[in-house]
Design a protein around this motif. Structure first.
Motif, short mmCIF file in Angstrom:
data_model
loop_
_atom_site.label_atom_id
_atom_site.label_comp_id
_atom_site.label_asym_id
_atom_site.label_seq_id
_atom_site.Cartn_x
_atom_site.Cartn_y
_atom_site.Cartn_z
N ARG A 1 0.84 -1.20 0.00
CA ARG A 1 0.00 0.00 0.00
C ARG A 1 0.87 1.25 0.00
NH1 ARG A 1 -3.98 -2.01 4.73
NH2 ARG A 1 -5.15 -3.50 3.47
N VAL A 2 0.29 2.33 -0.52
CA VAL A 2 0.98 3.62 -0.50
C VAL A 2 0.98 4.12 0.94
CG1 VAL A 2 0.94 6.01 -1.30
CG2 VAL A 2 0.38 4.16 -2.89
N GLN A 3 2.15 4.47 1.42
CA GLN A 3 2.32 4.98 2.77
C GLN A 3 2.76 6.43 2.69
OE1 GLN A 3 4.45 2.20 5.46
NE2 GLN A 3 4.68 1.00 3.58
N GLN A 4 2.48 7.18 3.73
CA GLN A 4 2.86 8.59 3.75
C GLN A 4 3.72 8.87 4.97
OE1 GLN A 4 0.03 11.57 2.59
NE2 GLN A 4 0.59 12.85 4.31
N LEU A 5 4.78 9.62 4.74
CA LEU A 5 5.67 10.04 5.81
C LEU A 5 5.73 11.56 5.80
CD1 LEU A 5 7.80 9.43 8.00
CD2 LEU A 5 9.50 9.36 6.17
N ASP A 6 5.35 12.18 6.91
CA ASP A 6 5.46 13.63 7.05
C ASP A 6 6.75 13.95 7.79
OD1 ASP A 6 3.02 14.14 5.79
OD2 ASP A 6 1.90 13.87 7.66
N VAL A 7 7.55 14.80 7.17
CA VAL A 7 8.84 15.17 7.73
C VAL A 7 8.80 16.66 8.05
CG1 VAL A 7 11.31 15.25 7.31
CG2 VAL A 7 9.95 13.45 6.28
N LYS A 8 9.03 17.01 9.31
CA LYS A 8 9.02 18.41 9.73
C LYS A 8 10.38 18.75 10.34
CE LYS A 8 6.66 21.77 12.60
NZ LYS A 8 5.56 22.05 13.51
N PHE A 9 10.94 19.85 9.89
CA PHE A 9 12.23 20.28 10.44
C PHE A 9 12.43 21.75 10.18
CE2 PHE A 9 12.73 18.80 6.20
CZ PHE A 9 13.59 19.70 5.59
N GLU A 10 13.46 22.30 10.80
CA GLU A 10 13.75 23.73 10.71
C GLU A 10 15.02 23.93 9.88
OE1 GLU A 10 13.37 27.15 13.97
OE2 GLU A 10 15.11 25.89 14.32
N THR A 11 14.97 24.95 9.04
CA THR A 11 16.15 25.32 8.25
C THR A 11 16.17 26.83 8.08
OG1 THR A 11 17.40 24.83 6.24
CG2 THR A 11 15.01 25.04 6.01
N LYS A 12 17.28 27.33 7.56
CA LYS A 12 17.48 28.77 7.43
C LYS A 12 17.50 29.17 5.96
CE LYS A 12 21.48 31.04 8.29
NZ LYS A 12 22.61 31.58 9.03
N THR A 13 16.89 30.31 5.63
CA THR A 13 16.89 30.81 4.26
C THR A 13 18.11 31.70 4.03
OG1 THR A 13 15.56 32.73 4.85
CG2 THR A 13 14.37 30.76 4.15
N LYS A 14 18.26 32.14 2.80
CA LYS A 14 19.41 32.96 2.43
C LYS A 14 19.42 34.29 3.20
CE LYS A 14 21.68 34.79 -1.70
NZ LYS A 14 21.57 34.92 -3.16
N ASP A 15 18.23 34.83 3.49
CA ASP A 15 18.15 36.09 4.23
C ASP A 15 18.05 35.88 5.75
OD1 ASP A 15 15.68 34.97 3.81
OD2 ASP A 15 14.69 36.82 3.22
N ASN A 16 18.61 34.75 6.21
CA ASN A 16 18.76 34.43 7.63
C ASN A 16 17.45 34.36 8.41
OD1 ASN A 16 21.58 34.18 7.53
ND2 ASN A 16 21.79 36.41 7.63
N VAL A 17 16.41 33.84 7.78
CA VAL A 17 15.14 33.62 8.45
C VAL A 17 14.99 32.12 8.65
CG1 VAL A 17 12.64 33.84 8.26
CG2 VAL A 17 14.11 35.66 7.37
N PHE A 18 14.72 31.73 9.89
CA PHE A 18 14.49 30.32 10.16
C PHE A 18 13.04 29.97 9.84
CE2 PHE A 18 18.37 30.88 12.50
CZ PHE A 18 19.02 29.67 12.31
N VAL A 19 12.87 28.88 9.10
CA VAL A 19 11.53 28.44 8.72
C VAL A 19 11.35 26.96 9.09
CG1 VAL A 19 11.20 30.08 6.84
CG2 VAL A 19 12.28 27.90 6.36
N ASN A 20 10.13 26.62 9.44
CA ASN A 20 9.77 25.22 9.64
C ASN A 20 9.17 24.72 8.35
OD1 ASN A 20 10.47 24.86 12.40
ND2 ASN A 20 8.68 26.07 12.97
N VAL A 21 9.76 23.66 7.81
CA VAL A 21 9.30 23.09 6.55
C VAL A 21 8.68 21.73 6.85
CG1 VAL A 21 10.03 22.30 4.27
CG2 VAL A 21 11.16 24.26 5.31
N VAL A 22 7.50 21.51 6.26
CA VAL A 22 6.84 20.21 6.39
C VAL A 22 6.75 19.61 4.99
CG1 VAL A 22 4.76 18.97 7.08
CG2 VAL A 22 5.50 20.97 8.37
N ALA A 23 7.41 18.47 4.82
CA ALA A 23 7.39 17.75 3.54
C ALA A 23 6.62 16.45 3.74
CB ALA A 23 8.80 17.46 3.06
N SER A 24 5.84 16.09 2.75
CA SER A 24 5.05 14.87 2.80
C SER A 24 5.49 13.97 1.66
CB SER A 24 3.58 15.25 2.66
OG SER A 24 2.77 14.32 3.25
N LEU B 1 17.84 30.27 -1.15
CA LEU B 1 16.69 31.10 -1.53
C LEU B 1 16.32 32.08 -0.43
CD1 LEU B 1 14.43 28.19 -2.84
CD2 LEU B 1 15.79 29.74 -4.23
N ASN B 2 15.82 33.25 -0.83
CA ASN B 2 15.24 34.19 0.13
C ASN B 2 13.90 33.63 0.58
OD1 ASN B 2 17.31 36.10 -0.01
ND2 ASN B 2 16.43 36.99 -1.86
#
Length: 187
Positions: free
Chosen positions: A50-73, A112-113
């Motif tokens: 069966r097709v399974q889904q994995l949600d990955v959440k983590f923090e990273t920094k952009t080029k303009d030094n802003v920390f963002v939480n990214v959620v990838a599925s 990326l900004n």
């Protein structure tokens, strides 16, 4: 009773891994199978197709030094013709996928900004999917789809961005109001 008669049932959308005296023997498709335990055969595990889904959440920094939480599925499934690879080659599929997602996103988002990160999230998802497809196909898995579900900057950054937008709109409103008053005085 099935074990006593050497009969084993494999459910729909799964395959079973059969070993004989501890060595891989066969991949059993859904249905009823004879697994003669008296001759050293046994089922060591089941693998879902069966097709399974994995949600990955983590923090990273952009080029303009802003920390963002990214959620990838990531949506993936094991291939029935490579079931032995999927069962034996990886001990923790989810951790492996998560590591590749971390690697690709942490390599692309810092270039990326913040605004560009939002605009290019489909490109980021495509890069993640291509990298995962290359890596996971060797282990008997197919990547169905990868989505960047959410990109969320820190709350203070969002508040500051909203204040900048509000100030720009107030400035435009004041300019329009001044233009209207100028037209009224001329008329």
């Amino acid at each position: 009773m099935g074990n006593l008669l050497c009969l084993e049932q494999v459910d729909q959308s799964t395959v079973a891994i059969k070993e004989t005296f501890g060595k891989f023997d066969d991949v059993l498709e859904p249905g009823c199978h004879c697994v003669p335990w008296i001759f050293g055969s046994r089922l060591v595990g089941h693998l879902t197709l069966r097709v399974q889904q994995l949600d990955v959440k983590f923090e990273t920094k952009t080029k303009d030094n802003v920390f963002v939480n990214v959620v990838a599925s990531v949506q993936y499934h094991a291939l029935s013709d490579k079931a032995s690879d999927a069962y034996y080659k990886l001990s923790n599929t989810k951790a492996q996928i998560q590591a590749y997602v971390f690697d690709v996103i942490r390599a692309s988002v810092p270039k990326l900004n913040l605004d560009d990160t939002f605009e290019q999230k489909n490109d980021i998802a495509k890069a993640v999917e291509e990298e995962l497809e290359k890596a996971m196909s060797a282990y008997g898995f197919e990547i169905v789809q990868t989505l960047i579900v959410d990109i969320e900057p820190d709350e203070r950054v969002k508040k500051a961005m909203n204040e900048i937008n509000a100030a720009a709109r107030l400035r435009m409103a004041a300019t329009e109001k001044a233009e209207a008053e100028k037209i009224l005085q001329i008329k």
